[in-house]
Scaffold this motif. Structure first.
Motif, mmCIF file in Angstrom:
data_model
loop_
_atom_site.group_PDB
_atom_site.id
_atom_site.type_symbol
_atom_site.label_atom_id
_atom_site.label_comp_id
_atom_site.label_asym_id
_atom_site.label_seq_id
_atom_site.Cartn_x
_atom_site.Cartn_y
_atom_site.Cartn_z
ATOM 1 N N SER A 10 67.951 36.052 55.845
ATOM 2 C CA SER A 10 67.406 35.154 56.859
ATOM 3 C C SER A 10 68.100 35.378 58.197
ATOM 4 O O SER A 10 69.321 35.554 58.252
ATOM 5 N N ILE A 65 67.864 33.034 60.616
ATOM 6 C CA ILE A 65 67.841 31.715 61.234
ATOM 7 C C ILE A 65 69.257 31.133 61.310
ATOM 8 O O ILE A 65 70.019 31.202 60.347
ATOM 9 N N GLY A 67 65.504 31.565 65.223
ATOM 10 C CA GLY A 67 65.815 32.973 64.995
ATOM 11 C C GLY A 67 66.292 33.577 66.304
ATOM 12 O O GLY A 67 65.607 34.408 66.911
ATOM 13 N N SER A 124 62.867 27.799 57.019
ATOM 14 C CA SER A 124 61.522 28.387 57.033
ATOM 15 C C SER A 124 61.125 28.674 55.597
ATOM 16 O O SER A 124 61.660 29.580 54.957
ATOM 17 N N VAL A 144 59.953 27.651 62.209
ATOM 18 C CA VAL A 144 61.220 27.878 62.898
ATOM 19 C C VAL A 144 60.974 28.913 63.989
ATOM 20 O O VAL A 144 60.545 30.031 63.706
ATOM 21 N N ALA A 196 61.463 31.772 66.823
ATOM 22 C CA ALA A 196 62.297 32.970 66.922
ATOM 23 C C ALA A 196 61.917 33.732 68.184
ATOM 24 O O ALA A 196 60.949 33.383 68.881
ATOM 25 N N GLY A 215 61.672 33.916 61.055
ATOM 26 C CA GLY A 215 61.198 32.835 61.887
ATOM 27 C C GLY A 215 59.917 33.265 62.574
ATOM 28 O O GLY A 215 59.412 34.369 62.345
#
Length: 419
Positions: free
Chosen positions: A33, A35, A52, A221, A232, A234, A341
């Protein structure tokens, strides 16, 4: 007029999961991930505090200090991705190619929001009143396309798609059609976005569209999971080099995949919500399959728009089932946004790159954070672990606010089919 075949010969990414293609792909396949907590501005008064976010992007690695100061962050991302994609395609220079046969189509949904944000702040604080001479160019959504074309000195088809989160996909689809219709030999296309800033964050927060799972960013996410609570945000870029097959073969280029289908449609339903029955998105998918001249049972992999919103994931699942019929349950599906994201307009470019890598590596990335799959999302979303399988056709969806739907179909390149 004979239609040209169109292939992908170069790809460049700038994301929170890496700025190098192989690093990015390895992180995607392993289910990492990107994030984290936002660090670029104070989120104390925001209900969402995660994104992100690219922490260590240095524009001076890709451009001069003067160029950097003249470009908003979204343009910096786009130019960096372009340079990476050109290098990946084996272009040290484009000087030997007719500049009128090289075009640029890079989409963005928000454009220079950071520049807007700073200028409004300066105005309200009476720091300046129009003293920023680059303001009127830096904020324009078309500025990235212009900057790339100017940097390369190319005069071919040029434009900017502004269809919210579908803009990256739309840009690739339009670039494909331009080459297919022999209006260019090479197109630089994809998407770029830098929406992690006080204004952009505030806007999406007011819509209550973003996840507030701030205590556990990497699990926030969670497309198709019963406990998802929003997308989320990004930032970054995904840029592709498209060429006519003839042009690519003549220069002995490495060919990643062939672009064979593009579809688009509108929901005509709501400014932010998708049609619950997925009818508009279904039409986009069917249109792309008709363009590719393939049947639904030939789709092996679907990279979904899959944003992790309560309404969107159900609507897209409905669309896939309507478009693919019973075969929808046999296709391997994933949402890259569970890891990256949502890069807004850049999502289409990044996810087209992922879809291309799937064809090359014959590995379907996971959708992470599916702990309790939503019963209304009942397809095979490749939960939590990548899977090897034969993939000959990839389908990639991108949908945007206002009901903008777009679908790309990519095909594994087979040298034996070259006439």
């Amino acid at each position: 007029m004979e239609k040209k075949r169109v292939v992908i010969t170069g790809m460049g990414v700038v994301t929170a999961l890496g700025e190098e293609l192989n690093e990015f792909w390895n992180n995607i396949v392993s289910g990492q991930s990107g994030i984290s907590l936002v660090e670029s501005f104070d989120t104390t008064n925001y209900t969402t505090k995660i994104a992100g976010e690219i922490k260590d992007f240095n524009p001076l690695n890709y451009m001069s200090e003067e160029e950097s100061s003249n470009y908003d962050r979204f343009t910096q991302f786009g130019l960096a991705g372009t340079k990476k994609a050109l290098k990946d395609a084996g272009f040290d220079t484009l000087s030997a190619i007719d500049p009128n046969r090289i075009g640029v189509l890079v989409g963005s949904g928000i454009g220079g929001a950071i520049t807007w944000n700073q200028e409004i702040y300066n105005f309200r604080k009476k720091i300046s009143y129009g003293s920023n001479k680059t303001f009127m160019t830096k904020f324009q959504i078309s500025h990235c396309t212009s900057a790339i074309a100017q940097y390369l000195g190319v005069n071919g088809p040029s434009g900017t798609m502004v269809t919210a989160c579908a803009a990256g996909n739309h840009s690739i689809g339009e670039a494909y059609q331009i080459i297919k219709n022999n209006k260019a030999d090479i197109m630089i296309c994809g998407g770029t976005e830098a929406s992690i800033n006080p204004a952009g964050f505030g806007g999406f927060t007011s819509l209550r569209a973003m996840s507030t799972r701030n205590s556990d960013p990497q699990q926030a996410s969670r497309p198709f999971d019963r406990d998802r609570d929003g997308f989320v945000m990004a930032e970054g870029s995904g840029i592709l080099i498209l060429e006519s097959l003839e042009h690519a073969l003549n220069r002995k280029a490495r060919i990643y995949a062939e672009v064979v289908g593009f579809g688009m449609s509108g929901d005509a339903y709501h400014i932010t919500e998708p049609r619950p029955d997925g009818e508009g998105a279904k039409q986009s998918i069917i249109s792309a399959m008709l363009d590719a001249n393939i049947e639904s049972n030939q789709i092996d992999y679907v990279n979904t728009h899959g944003t992790s919103t309560p309404l969107g994931d159900i609507a897209e699942s409905n669309a896939i089932k309507k478009a693919l019929g019973a075969h929808a349950y046999k296709a391997s599906i994933n949402s890259s946004k569970s890891m990256t994201g949502h890069l807004v307009a850049a999502a289409g470019g990044v996810e087209a790159i992922i879809s291309t890598m799937v064809l090359n590596k014959q590995i379907v990335p996971p959708t992470i954070n599916i702990d309790n799959q939503d019963p209304e999302c009942d397809l095979d979303y490749t939960p939590n672990k990548a899977r090897e399988r034969e993939v000959n056709f990839s389908l990639s969806n991108s949908f945007g606010f206002g009901g903008h739907n777009s679908t790309l179909i990519l095909k594994k390149f087979n040298k034996t089919e070259v006439k």
